[in-house]
Design a protein around this motif. Structure first.
Motif, mmCIF file in Angstrom:
data_model
loop_
_atom_site.group_PDB
_atom_site.id
_atom_site.type_symbol
_atom_site.label_atom_id
_atom_site.label_comp_id
_atom_site.label_asym_id
_atom_site.label_seq_id
_atom_site.Cartn_x
_atom_site.Cartn_y
_atom_site.Cartn_z
ATOM 1 N N GLU A 333 3.082 54.944 15.898
ATOM 2 C CA GLU A 333 1.799 55.633 15.661
ATOM 3 C C GLU A 333 0.688 55.130 16.585
ATOM 4 N N ILE A 334 0.987 54.090 17.372
ATOM 5 C CA ILE A 334 -0.019 53.521 18.277
ATOM 6 C C ILE A 334 0.184 54.116 19.662
ATOM 7 N N LYS A 335 -0.887 54.649 20.231
ATOM 8 C CA LYS A 335 -0.806 55.332 21.520
ATOM 9 C C LYS A 335 -1.207 54.418 22.670
ATOM 10 N N ASN A 336 -0.558 54.626 23.803
ATOM 11 C CA ASN A 336 -0.967 53.991 25.044
ATOM 12 C C ASN A 336 -2.279 54.652 25.471
ATOM 13 N N GLU A 337 -3.342 53.854 25.589
ATOM 14 C CA GLU A 337 -4.657 54.427 25.855
ATOM 15 C C GLU A 337 -4.747 55.096 27.229
ATOM 16 N N THR A 338 -3.839 54.741 28.139
ATOM 17 C CA THR A 338 -3.854 55.338 29.481
ATOM 18 C C THR A 338 -3.072 56.647 29.519
ATOM 19 N N THR A 339 -1.850 56.628 28.922
ATOM 20 C CA THR A 339 -0.972 57.805 29.012
ATOM 21 C C THR A 339 -1.066 58.713 27.793
ATOM 22 N N GLY A 340 -1.539 58.176 26.659
ATOM 23 C CA GLY A 340 -1.599 58.961 25.429
ATOM 24 C C GLY A 340 -0.269 59.053 24.696
ATOM 25 N N GLU A 341 0.768 58.361 25.214
ATOM 26 C CA GLU A 341 2.096 58.405 24.594
ATOM 27 C C GLU A 341 2.276 57.216 23.640
ATOM 28 N N SER A 342 3.234 57.370 22.704
ATOM 29 C CA SER A 342 3.529 56.290 21.763
ATOM 30 C C SER A 342 4.073 55.076 22.511
ATOM 31 N N ILE A 343 3.697 53.897 22.031
ATOM 32 C CA ILE A 343 4.179 52.669 22.689
ATOM 33 C C ILE A 343 5.466 52.145 22.045
ATOM 34 N N GLU A 344 6.064 52.937 21.154
ATOM 35 C CA GLU A 344 7.205 52.467 20.365
ATOM 36 C C GLU A 344 8.322 51.908 21.226
ATOM 37 N N TYR A 345 8.627 52.556 22.332
ATOM 38 C CA TYR A 345 9.761 52.124 23.153
ATOM 39 C C TYR A 345 9.317 51.499 24.480
ATOM 40 N N TYR A 346 8.023 51.223 24.593
ATOM 41 C CA TYR A 346 7.525 50.704 25.863
ATOM 42 C C TYR A 346 7.581 49.185 25.891
ATOM 43 N N GLU A 347 8.433 48.649 26.761
ATOM 44 C CA GLU A 347 8.475 47.204 26.998
ATOM 45 C C GLU A 347 8.012 46.956 28.431
ATOM 46 N N PRO A 348 6.943 46.187 28.613
ATOM 47 C CA PRO A 348 6.417 45.967 29.969
ATOM 48 C C PRO A 348 7.461 45.353 30.899
ATOM 49 N N LYS A 349 7.478 45.790 32.132
ATOM 50 C CA LYS A 349 8.362 45.244 33.156
ATOM 51 C C LYS A 349 7.503 44.766 34.325
ATOM 52 N N CYS A 350 7.733 43.537 34.767
ATOM 53 C CA CYS A 350 6.958 42.965 35.875
ATOM 54 C C CYS A 350 7.784 43.013 37.163
ATOM 55 N N ASN A 351 7.261 43.679 38.183
ATOM 56 C CA ASN A 351 7.930 43.623 39.492
ATOM 57 C C ASN A 351 7.163 42.668 40.411
ATOM 58 N N TYR A 352 6.610 41.637 39.789
ATOM 59 C CA TYR A 352 5.852 40.603 40.483
ATOM 60 C C TYR A 352 6.056 39.303 39.708
ATOM 61 N N VAL A 353 5.562 38.210 40.249
ATOM 62 C CA VAL A 353 5.715 36.899 39.611
ATOM 63 C C VAL A 353 4.338 36.387 39.185
ATOM 64 N N VAL A 354 4.261 35.914 37.964
ATOM 65 C CA VAL A 354 3.018 35.339 37.439
ATOM 66 C C VAL A 354 3.225 33.846 37.213
ATOM 67 N N VAL A 355 2.289 33.037 37.673
ATOM 68 C CA VAL A 355 2.356 31.585 37.485
ATOM 69 C C VAL A 355 1.087 31.122 36.774
ATOM 70 N N LYS A 356 1.275 30.390 35.683
ATOM 71 C CA LYS A 356 0.157 29.760 34.980
ATOM 72 C C LYS A 356 0.180 28.268 35.269
ATOM 73 N N ILE A 357 -0.972 27.730 35.690
ATOM 74 C CA ILE A 357 -1.092 26.288 35.914
ATOM 75 C C ILE A 357 -2.178 25.755 34.987
ATOM 76 N N PRO A 358 -1.896 24.710 34.207
ATOM 77 C CA PRO A 358 -2.916 24.162 33.304
ATOM 78 C C PRO A 358 -4.070 23.523 34.074
ATOM 79 N N LYS A 359 -5.226 23.500 33.429
ATOM 80 C CA LYS A 359 -6.411 22.816 33.966
ATOM 81 C C LYS A 359 -6.724 21.667 33.021
ATOM 82 N N TRP A 360 -6.637 20.444 33.560
ATOM 83 C CA TRP A 360 -6.848 19.253 32.729
ATOM 84 C C TRP A 360 -8.257 18.685 32.957
#
Length: 472
Positions: A333-360
């Motif tokens: 019942e929750i819509k993707n605000e960009t496409t207007g379609e249901s997010i029921e079967y939408y699993e994000p896929k990354c075709n890039y690499v994300v790196v998190k580095i802590p800040k101490w």
């Protein structure tokens, strides 16, 4: 299931001041929760003792109380505002613990307040070490050999049965606060005494150490109908032994093959289903890099610091979706605000690499112990996106604002090779630069892997950067 129209006025408990072990990531999630509640016609009552956050901007909630997050103050606010509901999982461990305290003291029942989203029973399943351990045994998920201690004498007895080294994990504390490793009885007494004093329920889990295993995380969303989505999988560069908040984290997982990753995904989904999370959940698993057997470390049945990372890495608004689920909506019942379609079967896929580095904060606390362990020391983090691990890592280093623009460091350059070998054995905020320097001096990635436990995949990527620096 349509939106629950009985929810008209919701109390949101924030995470309090920024402290070591807790940065501003919970304000990011809490702000999204307030905005989503308001957008769905719910009056929001926010209490957060931290004025230095966007969460307490006057636009974010209908009523804002900058007051201490204590049971007496919260009850006064409840008595005055009379909310019909409370959302527990948007204020980090502080909000979760306060929700449990309100429930156990009968205040929620007294004022007829309903906990929306993940309920009290599910929170206890995820947060109470003993209940969680029994739940994992019941559903057949492997756990590390462990026992619960509520006194120092119990702890000593358990240590003799399980054997050293041990990890001490206090119940209901934030960022591993009060926890640590014990290699003998003297260290056990020191860490366990501290852990028991900081645990709100005076309870610590004593766990057989699996230091050196890989640590993998999953960010999962589940609705009340049981539909589940894995939003993001993440891999810690540092092996088990360093709190995930103090580890460099990569999304999506880089070094695992598809079959192993799918096995771990199935385990994460099984855990979230049986804990009965309704909303967001972070699942942490340990993986033996030699045998590929896995074990469950813990879960966070709430939005976590990893939720903020996963949201930004994938563009999937975890806190907003979790809030809508708390209001009674299912994923269909929750819509993707960009496409207007249901997010029921939408699993994000990354075709890039994300790196998190802590800040101490060690630049401000120059004489602090810089060693990293199961207690989180970071007060923030940076996130970088690139087409490769190397690109994202170097972008992240630049973003730290520590006057470093590559893997070169004067501190590391001035150390002898023997000093570097000793230093890289124990994680600290400079280990990345020490590892790069010792590669520059010709030590093999295999030997560095044996010393540090860092996966060869990442060491070879660091070696690529070092070699390219030399070529340039």
């Amino acid at each position: 299931m349509p939106r629950d129209n009985e929810i008209k006025k919701t109390l949101v408990i924030g995470s309090g001041p920024i402290v070591i072990g807790q940065a501003a990531e919970f304000d990011y999630s809490g702000t999204q929760a307030c905005e989503t509640l308001k957008a769905n016609g719910v009056k929001t009552i926010l209490v957060n003792s931290n004025p230095a956050t966007i969460m307490t901007d006057k636009e974010d909630a209908d009523k804002i109380y900058i007051e201490p997050i204590t049971i007496s103050f919260i009850e006064k606010i409840i008595e005055k505002e009379r909310p019909d509901s409370l959302i527990a999982g948007m204020g980090g461990q502080t909000g979760l613990n306060m929700t449990l305290e309100l429930a156990e003291n009968g205040i929620l029942d007294k004022y007829g307040i309903k906990v929306i989203g993940t309920d009290i029973e599910a929170i206890k399943k995820g947060e109470d070490r003993d209940i969680f351990r029994n739940t994992m045994k019941k559903i057949g998920e492997p756990i590390i050999e462990s026992e619960i201690a509520t006194t120092l004498e119990e702890g000593k007895k358990i240590a003799k049965e399980i054997g050293y080294p041990l990890v001490i994990r206090p119940a209901y504390t934030l960022g591993g606060t009060g926890g640590g490793f014990a290699y003998d009885e003297e260290e056990l007494v020191e860490v366990l005494s501290h852990g028991l004093s900081l645990s709100p329920v005076n309870e610590c889990l004593l766990e057989k150490s699996i230091r050196g295993w890989m640590e993998i995380e999953f960010e999962v969303i589940r609705d009340a109908s049981g539909k589940k989505i894995i939003v993001c999988d993440m891999e810690n560069v540092d092996p088990v032994g360093v709190h995930t908040g103090d580890s460099i984290v990569v999304a999506p997982c880089q070094s695992l093959d598809k079959d192993v990753l799918q096995k771990l995904k199935n385990a994460a989904l099984n855990i979230v289903e049986n804990v009965n999370v309704i909303g967001a959940c972070n699942v942490q698993l340990a993986l033996n890099p030699k045998t590929f057997e896995y074990a469950v470390i813990e879960i966070n049945p709430r939005v976590s610091r990893s939720s903020a990372l996963a949201s930004k890495a994938t563009g999937y608004p975890i806190a907003r979706i979790a809030t809508k689920i708390a209001l009674g909506l299912n994923l269909s019942e929750i819509k993707n605000e960009t496409t207007g379609e249901s997010i029921e079967y939408y699993e994000p896929k990354c075709n890039y690499v994300v790196v998190k580095i802590p800040k101490w904060p060690f630049d401000k606390f120059k004489f602090a112990n810089r060693k990293l362990g199961t207690k989180m020391m970071a007060t923030g983090e940076v996130m970088a996106i690139g087409s490769s691990f190397e690109e994202a890592l170097l972008k992240g280093i630049r973003s730290l604002e520590i006057s470093k623009f590559s893997l070169e460091s004067k501190f590391s350059e001035n150390r002898t090779t023997e000093e570097l070998k000793k230093r890289i054995k124990f994680p600290d905020d400079e280990r990345l630069f020490d590892v790069a320097e010792i590669i520059r001096r010709g030590l093999s990635t295999k030997m560095i892997h044996d010393i540090t436990g860092i996966d060869l995949y990442f060491l070879e990527k660091i070696e690529n950067i070092v070699r390219e620096e030399e070529n340039l």
